[in-house]
Scaffold this motif. Structure first.
Motif, short mmCIF file in Angstrom:
data_model
loop_
_atom_site.label_atom_id
_atom_site.label_comp_id
_atom_site.label_asym_id
_atom_site.label_seq_id
_atom_site.Cartn_x
_atom_site.Cartn_y
_atom_site.Cartn_z
N MET A 106 22.13 113.25 2.81
CA MET A 106 23.02 114.44 2.81
C MET A 106 22.52 115.36 1.82
N PRO B 159 26.64 120.33 9.61
CA PRO B 159 27.50 121.21 8.84
C PRO B 159 27.12 122.57 8.22
N VAL B 160 28.21 123.62 8.30
CA VAL B 160 28.06 124.77 7.90
C VAL B 160 28.79 125.25 6.70
N ILE B 161 28.28 125.76 5.73
CA ILE B 161 29.07 126.18 4.56
C ILE B 161 29.36 127.62 4.57
N PHE C 109 31.79 113.26 4.79
CA PHE C 109 31.02 114.31 4.07
C PHE C 109 31.47 114.79 2.85
N ILE D 94 33.61 124.54 4.50
CA ILE D 94 32.31 123.66 4.98
C ILE D 94 32.77 123.14 6.59
N ILE D 95 32.24 123.54 7.57
CA ILE D 95 32.39 123.05 8.81
C ILE D 95 31.67 121.99 9.24
N VAL D 96 32.01 120.90 9.44
CA VAL D 96 31.35 119.64 9.67
C VAL D 96 31.17 119.34 11.16
N ARG D 97 30.10 118.95 11.71
CA ARG D 97 29.79 118.95 13.12
C ARG D 97 29.09 117.65 13.60
#
Lengths: 145, 161
Positions: A1, A140-142, B21, B158-161
């Motif tokens: 990660m 994931p997008v921050i 995450f 934080i968008i987790v996919r």
């Protein structure tokens, strides 16, 4: 990660906040940083077109390249001396689409991006990069305010 | 930098991936994690039966399996998972051995607003959440929770996919 973090910069203040955040994250995880900027080329002429067009195209693209390099240069100024391994990438085209390509190419595991704070509808209408990435990205997008 | 992370869960496999995450991130920063579940009242499909305090084990296994295969839960499983979201989160945290973690359940019919409000009163440094996976237009029209949170949150999301 967080071993390979892609951060999008465009020279705006928000993107520097995103950059600083990404730097902090990379320091924590000892990750690698990929700084990308994407410029939209004004002249969509292919290389096969007439020679005259080619000249015009390079001229128009020169401006774009300059803008892109300026953004990357200011990012480099921030990153110099931070001790993180960084790659700088200049792409041509829509930032969101190019970001997705870069993610695949470099196998990034997180994207950090600044936000203009437009909201959903406005975001879609004004081609918001962060809105698009949140919708389309597979990692994931921050989103940094 | 990340002293307090707010994780919003709704019981879906993706939301537990968000929790994973957050725990990974939190372990690196030594941060406190607050797991938030917003229960929507008067939504009969999501009604929480208080006799069902103990989570059924099979649903936990199913969620774990589907989180890796990214499969959808069936409607029945969905409502069970929703009702037991915090229970599953507690199990997950215990399995990971995460100590500084808190659980909070809020009842409100506007999840996005509640998440943002909780983030500001709890002074969270980041919000971690999953997404429903709606498309661009349907998300705008139906109102995606993650989209609303991203646009109105006081901190990085934080968008987790």
């Amino acid at each position: 990660m967080l071993k390979k973090v892609l951060v999008l910069v465009d020279g705006a203040e928000n993107s520097f906040r995103a950059l600083n955040y990404a730097i902090e994250l990379c320091k924590l995880s000892a990750g690698e940083l990929i700084v990308m900027t994407s410029v939209k080329t004004e002249m969509k002429v292919t290389a096969e077109a007439a020679p005259l067009d080619q000249e015009l195209r390079t001229q128009a693209n020169n401006e774009a390249v300059k803008t892109g390099n300026k953004a990357l240069g200011s990012a480099k100024a921030v990153l110099d001396g931070s001790g993180i391994s960084v790659q700088y990438i200049l792409e041509f085209g829509s930032p969101a689409a190019m970001a997705m390509k870069t993610v695949e190419k470099f196998e990034c595991d997180t994207i950090v991006v600044g936000s203009r704070g437009l909201g959903t509808i406005k975001g879609i209408l004004s081609d918001s990069v962060s809105t698009k990435l949140v919708q389309d990205a597979h990692i994931p997008v921050i989103v940094i305010k | 930098m990340l002293n307090r992370i707010l994780v919003s869960i709704d019981g879906s496999p993706l939301s537990f991936q968000a929790l994973d995450f957050a725990m990974g991130l939190g372990a690196a920063c030594g941060s406190e994690i607050i797991v938030l579940h917003v229960a929507v009242p008067f939504d009969l499909s999501k009604l929480h039966s208080y006799e069902m305090e103990k989570l059924e084990d099979d649903i936990y296994e199913k969620i774990k399996k589907k989180a890796t295969s990214k499969e959808e839960l069936t409607e029945d499983e969905k409502s069970k998972a929703e009702a037991g979201a915090l229970e599953v989160a507690k199990k997950k945290a215990a399995e990971a051995g995460y100590k500084t973690i808190l659980f909070k359940e809020v009842i409100d019919n506007e999840p996005a607003k509640t998440i943002v409000h909780q983030a500001s009163i709890l002074k969270a440094d980041a919000i971690v959440m999953g997404t429903s996976g709606l498309g661009l237009m349907s998300a705008a029209l139906l109102g995606s929770v993650s989209g609303k949170v991203v646009s109105s949150a006081p901190c990085p999301v934080i968008i987790v996919r």
